[in-house]
Design a protein around this motif. Sequence first.
Motif, short mmCIF file in Angstrom:
data_model
loop_
_atom_site.label_atom_id
_atom_site.label_comp_id
_atom_site.label_asym_id
_atom_site.label_seq_id
_atom_site.Cartn_x
_atom_site.Cartn_y
_atom_site.Cartn_z
N GLY A 4 25.36 27.80 26.37
CA GLY A 4 24.59 28.76 26.57
C GLY A 4 24.47 29.96 27.77
N TRP A 5 25.21 29.09 28.54
CA TRP A 5 25.21 30.43 29.38
C TRP A 5 26.32 31.38 30.14
CZ3 TRP A 5 23.74 28.53 34.98
CH2 TRP A 5 22.67 27.76 35.36
N ARG A 6 26.51 32.40 30.15
CA ARG A 6 27.14 33.60 30.76
C ARG A 6 28.26 33.43 31.30
NH1 ARG A 6 24.23 38.76 31.31
NH2 ARG A 6 26.57 39.38 31.51
N VAL A 7 29.25 33.07 31.77
CA VAL A 7 29.89 32.38 32.54
C VAL A 7 30.64 34.17 33.03
CG1 VAL A 7 31.83 30.56 33.70
CG2 VAL A 7 30.00 29.98 31.38
N ARG A 8 30.88 33.78 34.29
CA ARG A 8 31.29 34.65 35.33
C ARG A 8 32.40 33.95 36.06
NH1 ARG A 8 27.94 39.22 38.56
NH2 ARG A 8 27.57 40.72 36.27
N GLY A 9 34.07 34.54 36.49
CA GLY A 9 34.72 33.40 37.41
C GLY A 9 35.45 34.46 38.66
N LEU A 10 36.04 33.69 39.75
CA LEU A 10 36.39 34.98 40.55
C LEU A 10 37.68 33.87 40.59
CD1 LEU A 10 35.89 36.84 42.66
CD2 LEU A 10 36.07 34.91 44.45
N ARG A 11 38.99 34.90 40.72
CA ARG A 11 40.15 34.37 39.99
C ARG A 11 41.40 34.98 41.51
NH1 ARG A 11 42.46 35.73 34.01
NH2 ARG A 11 41.60 37.41 33.74
N ARG A 12 41.89 35.30 42.32
CA ARG A 12 43.13 35.42 42.99
C ARG A 12 44.17 36.51 41.79
NH1 ARG A 12 42.27 31.04 46.53
NH2 ARG A 12 44.32 30.03 45.85
N ASN A 13 44.13 35.67 40.90
CA ASN A 13 45.56 36.01 39.95
C ASN A 13 45.25 36.31 39.26
OD1 ASN A 13 47.49 35.72 38.67
ND2 ASN A 13 49.05 33.97 39.62
N PRO A 14 45.18 37.65 38.13
CA PRO A 14 45.09 38.25 37.36
C PRO A 14 45.15 37.67 35.81
CG PRO A 14 46.15 39.40 37.93
CD PRO A 14 45.87 38.75 38.54
N ASN A 15 46.34 36.92 35.88
CA ASN A 15 46.27 35.88 35.04
C ASN A 15 46.39 34.85 34.69
OD1 ASN A 15 48.25 38.42 33.96
ND2 ASN A 15 49.36 38.22 35.42
N SER A 16 45.42 34.31 35.96
CA SER A 16 44.89 32.57 36.02
C SER A 16 43.88 32.32 35.18
CB SER A 16 45.19 32.58 37.39
OG SER A 16 44.97 30.72 37.32
N VAL A 17 43.84 31.43 34.44
CA VAL A 17 42.51 30.73 33.47
C VAL A 17 42.33 29.88 33.29
CG1 VAL A 17 42.79 33.23 31.71
CG2 VAL A 17 44.38 30.83 31.48
N GLY A 18 43.39 28.77 34.44
CA GLY A 18 43.49 27.49 34.54
C GLY A 18 43.50 26.50 33.35
N ALA A 19 42.88 25.49 32.82
CA ALA A 19 42.30 25.29 31.62
C ALA A 19 40.97 25.48 31.36
CB ALA A 19 42.25 23.68 31.83
N ILE A 20 40.28 26.81 30.90
CA ILE A 20 39.31 26.99 30.82
C ILE A 20 39.95 28.63 29.24
CG2 ILE A 20 38.03 26.18 31.57
CD1 ILE A 20 37.78 28.73 33.48
N GLY A 21 41.48 28.96 29.05
CA GLY A 21 41.58 29.96 28.57
C GLY A 21 40.73 29.89 27.30
N ASP A 22 40.44 28.97 26.89
CA ASP A 22 40.06 28.71 25.08
C ASP A 22 38.34 29.59 24.64
OD1 ASP A 22 39.05 26.71 26.92
OD2 ASP A 22 38.77 26.02 25.49
N LEU A 23 37.26 30.20 26.46
CA LEU A 23 36.12 30.49 26.81
C LEU A 23 36.08 31.65 27.15
CD1 LEU A 23 35.33 27.52 29.49
CD2 LEU A 23 35.39 27.37 26.75
#
Length: 319
Positions: free
Chosen positions: A23-42
């Motif tokens: 139930g947390w609100r999640v932020r992520g820092l990324r260098r590449n604006p198109n990168s979602v790693g393995a969590i593109g569904d979140l």
Amino acid sequence: TCLVLGATGFIGGQIARSAAAQGWRVRGLRRNPNSVGAIGDLDVEWIEGDLDDRSSLVAAMRGCEVVFHSAAAYPHAAHGIDHHVHAAVAQLRNVLNVTRETQPDRLVYTSSFTTIGPARNPVRGADEQDIYQPGSAGDAYYEAKWAMEVEALDAARDGLPVIALCPSAVFGPGDVHLSVSKIVVDTAKGRMPVYFEATFGAIDVRDVAEAHVAAAGRGKIGERYILSAHNITLLEGLTLVARAANVKPPRIKIGPRLLKLVIAVGQFLPGGEIGHLRTMRFWQPLNNAKAVIELGLNTRPIDETLRDALAWFKANRYL
């Protein structure tokens, strides 16, 4: 609200997934604006930037109760060690300084099992009281991880709410960069005919992620916790992978004398780096009692971890 530094990576991605599930609100820092790693569904609030960019760190951390830092440097080299250590520590200091400014309740820092020194009691396994001796490995990864952990825990002693977690070898689904799972993929493809004599701690990445989230609420500031589940030999681990992939397990044992030769020759191969082989002598059984008691660390069977990892690699065309 939490910020995950390293959300597009292996451990960081699973931390984001575990936090979101709770139930947390999640932020992520990324260098590449198109990168979602393995969590593109979140549903992740992405902020562009990197650990060297102070302004992007401030924007990402502001308003967050917890910061999970699983994006620390991981150099592997036998040369230029001082340079790598200096760069790694400088980057971490940037994160710590921004933490002082933005004042989250907790900074949960992902360190490494490499900061755990030789066991005082080999029968029990190495624990948090066993300290790595700087300079003994002669490897940039070991030296940088040690220097960064010292910096993080020194900051805790100065009042910053830092907790350090030390995962052992981490396996499971979501290793988008094959940061630790290349040996799993190679074995599943039948490309690992040899093995070395070594024992190490292993744990599922999902259990590591859940321990991070637990540490945000239950961890003690200024403490470090070993995250490990199974002490196994390299042959046992590779055999489990081979059986799950329905291929032959490795059958050729490389003894200590030949291993030394491989390492020596490896220094002259392109790149001159052979990372884990050079530091295999530091692998050892680990004791996770502190994390079990204080964080409620819960772990799953290693065969389940490897089966799920192989299924993920197949689904994502690594196999």
